[in-house]
Design a protein around this motif. Structure first.
Motif, PDB file in Angstrom:
ATOM      1  N   SER A  94      37.487 -27.788  51.538  1.00 44.46           N
ATOM      2  CA  SER A  94      37.937 -28.135  50.195  1.00 44.46           C
ATOM      3  C   SER A  94      37.131 -29.301  49.662  1.00 44.46           C
ATOM      4  N   TRP A  95      36.820 -29.227  48.359  1.00 46.64           N
ATOM      5  CA  TRP A  95      36.133 -30.337  47.697  1.00 46.64           C
ATOM      6  C   TRP A  95      37.128 -31.381  47.182  1.00 46.64           C
ATOM      7  N   ASP A  96      38.424 -31.112  47.304  1.00 48.52           N
ATOM      8  CA  ASP A  96      39.413 -32.046  46.789  1.00 48.52           C
ATOM      9  C   ASP A  96      39.361 -33.390  47.516  1.00 48.52           C
ATOM     10  N   THR A  97      39.086 -33.341  48.823  1.00 49.88           N
ATOM     11  CA  THR A  97      39.058 -34.586  49.591  1.00 49.88           C
ATOM     12  C   THR A  97      37.862 -35.455  49.228  1.00 49.88           C
ATOM     13  N   VAL A 147      29.481 -19.931  52.011  1.00 51.40           N
ATOM     14  CA  VAL A 147      30.409 -19.483  53.056  1.00 51.40           C
ATOM     15  C   VAL A 147      31.421 -20.588  53.381  1.00 51.40           C
ATOM     16  N   LEU A 148      30.954 -21.825  53.532  1.00 48.64           N
ATOM     17  CA  LEU A 148      31.876 -22.918  53.849  1.00 48.64           C
ATOM     18  C   LEU A 148      32.809 -23.222  52.683  1.00 48.64           C
ATOM     19  N   GLY A 149      32.361 -22.962  51.465  1.00 47.86           N
ATOM     20  CA  GLY A 149      33.203 -23.224  50.309  1.00 47.86           C
ATOM     21  C   GLY A 149      34.073 -22.063  49.886  1.00 47.86           C
ATOM     22  N   TRP A 150      33.972 -20.926  50.598  1.00 45.75           N
ATOM     23  CA  TRP A 150      34.750 -19.743  50.221  1.00 45.75           C
ATOM     24  C   TRP A 150      36.259 -19.990  50.299  1.00 45.75           C
ATOM     25  N   PRO A 151      36.791 -20.644  51.358  1.00 51.30           N
ATOM     26  CA  PRO A 151      38.245 -20.898  51.362  1.00 51.30           C
ATOM     27  C   PRO A 151      38.697 -21.693  50.142  1.00 51.30           C
ATOM     28  N   ASP A 152      37.914 -22.671  49.732  1.00 48.71           N
ATOM     29  CA  ASP A 152      38.283 -23.452  48.551  1.00 48.71           C
ATOM     30  C   ASP A 152      38.226 -22.585  47.296  1.00 48.71           C
ATOM     31  N   THR A 153      37.237 -21.690  47.225  1.00 50.73           N
ATOM     32  CA  THR A 153      37.131 -20.780  46.080  1.00 50.73           C
ATOM     33  C   THR A 153      38.325 -19.832  46.011  1.00 50.73           C
ATOM     34  N   LEU A 154      38.729 -19.280  47.160  1.00 57.45           N
ATOM     35  CA  LEU A 154      39.890 -18.378  47.187  1.00 57.45           C
ATOM     36  C   LEU A 154      41.163 -19.116  46.795  1.00 57.45           C
TER      37      LEU A 154
END
Length: 272
Positions: free
Chosen positions: A157-160, A121-128
């Motif tokens: 986001s995992w980018d950071t 759920v927390l990673g869904w924005p990054d997935t979208l």
């Protein structure tokens, strides 16, 4: 103009052929992919993908790896549970106890499921964002709420973090399981210690004619010890199994049978 030129032009717009031979319609919009599954593309060199390839080559390792992880989770939880009773549980465990530490409480499976759900759920924005970059940018341009949701922050986001999405998701699940298991174990121990929860047992030692008068709370057991909590003395104790003749659970009182009011009134009328 020959036939070849006619086939390559539709009106004033050149025809664009797809890989499967179909013709794309001008202005066609790519549908939004709402999948919550982590993006695999771009994570081929991540640690998780390397481990997954190894497990697929040796399927037997899946069971072994899962068993080891579950055992580690059980040891981690047991440490925090007995810490509330000032017992150093690791000093009482043998190798066989390490292997079954994670099989004693089915709640660990729920903690695992909760960790996966929360991480997804927390990673869904990054997935979208990775699946639909154009759609996300259009949403960000419309409202500040979308800009916050799809911002590149540590929560969305995992980018950071500099990690691959699959690696970050796995680390988040492991972190949640560790924290959740520790909190669950400590809360369970505090209920036994302070609120009288847990199974009450009567202890009968070898060599004694009668069982001990005080009832104890059963905390757990290992291959060589039984761990008890004495509420009146406010202390925990590890008794060798060889020193215990019998552990007997407290006899529950019989369930009271409610007498129907209608039957009672009829009996009173008949007596009159």
């Amino acid at each position: 103009m020959d036939n070849k030129d006619r086939d390559s032009i539709i009106g004033d717009v050149p025809a664009t052929g797809q890989l499967d031979g179909t013709v794309a319609v001008a202005g066609e919009v790519t549908p939004t992919d709402w999948s919550v599954m982590p993006v695999v593309k771009g994570s081929e060199d991540s640690v998780v993908m390397e481990l997954w390839r190894l497990l697929k080559q040796e399927p037997a390792l899946i069971v072994s790896a899962g068993y080891v992880l579950l055992s580690l989770l059980g040891l981690w939880s047991s440490y925090f549970f007995y810490l509330r009773f000032n017992l150093s549980i690791l000093d009482y465990l043998q190798i066989s106890d390490f292997l079954v530490a994670g099989l004693r409480d089915p709640m660990y499976a729920g903690i695992l499921a909760g960790g996966i759900f929360l991480a997804v759920v927390l990673g869904w924005p990054d997935t979208l964002r990775r699946r639909n970059p154009a759609r996300v940018e259009a949403l960000r341009a419309r409202h500040w709420g979308w800009r916050i949701l799809f911002s590149k922050s540590p929560l969305t986001s995992w980018d950071t973090s500099g990690m691959r999405p699959l690696t970050g998701l796995t680390i988040a699940v492991v972190f949640f399981m560790a924290i959740g298991a520790a909190q669950y174990s400590m809360k369970k121990a505090e209920d036994i210690r302070d609120n009288g929860a847990g199974a009450s047992v009567t202890v009968h030692l070898n060599g004694d004619a009668a069982p001990l008068k005080e009832q104890a709370r059963l905390l757990g057991s290992s291959s060589a010890f039984v761990f008890l909590w004495w509420p009146e003395q406010r202390r925990a104790e590890a008794l060798p199994i060889s020193a215990i003749k019998r552990l007997q659970s407290v006899v529950l009182p019989p369930k009271a049978v409610a007498v129907p009011l209608v039957s009672a009134s009829r009996t009173k009328t008949a007596a009159e």
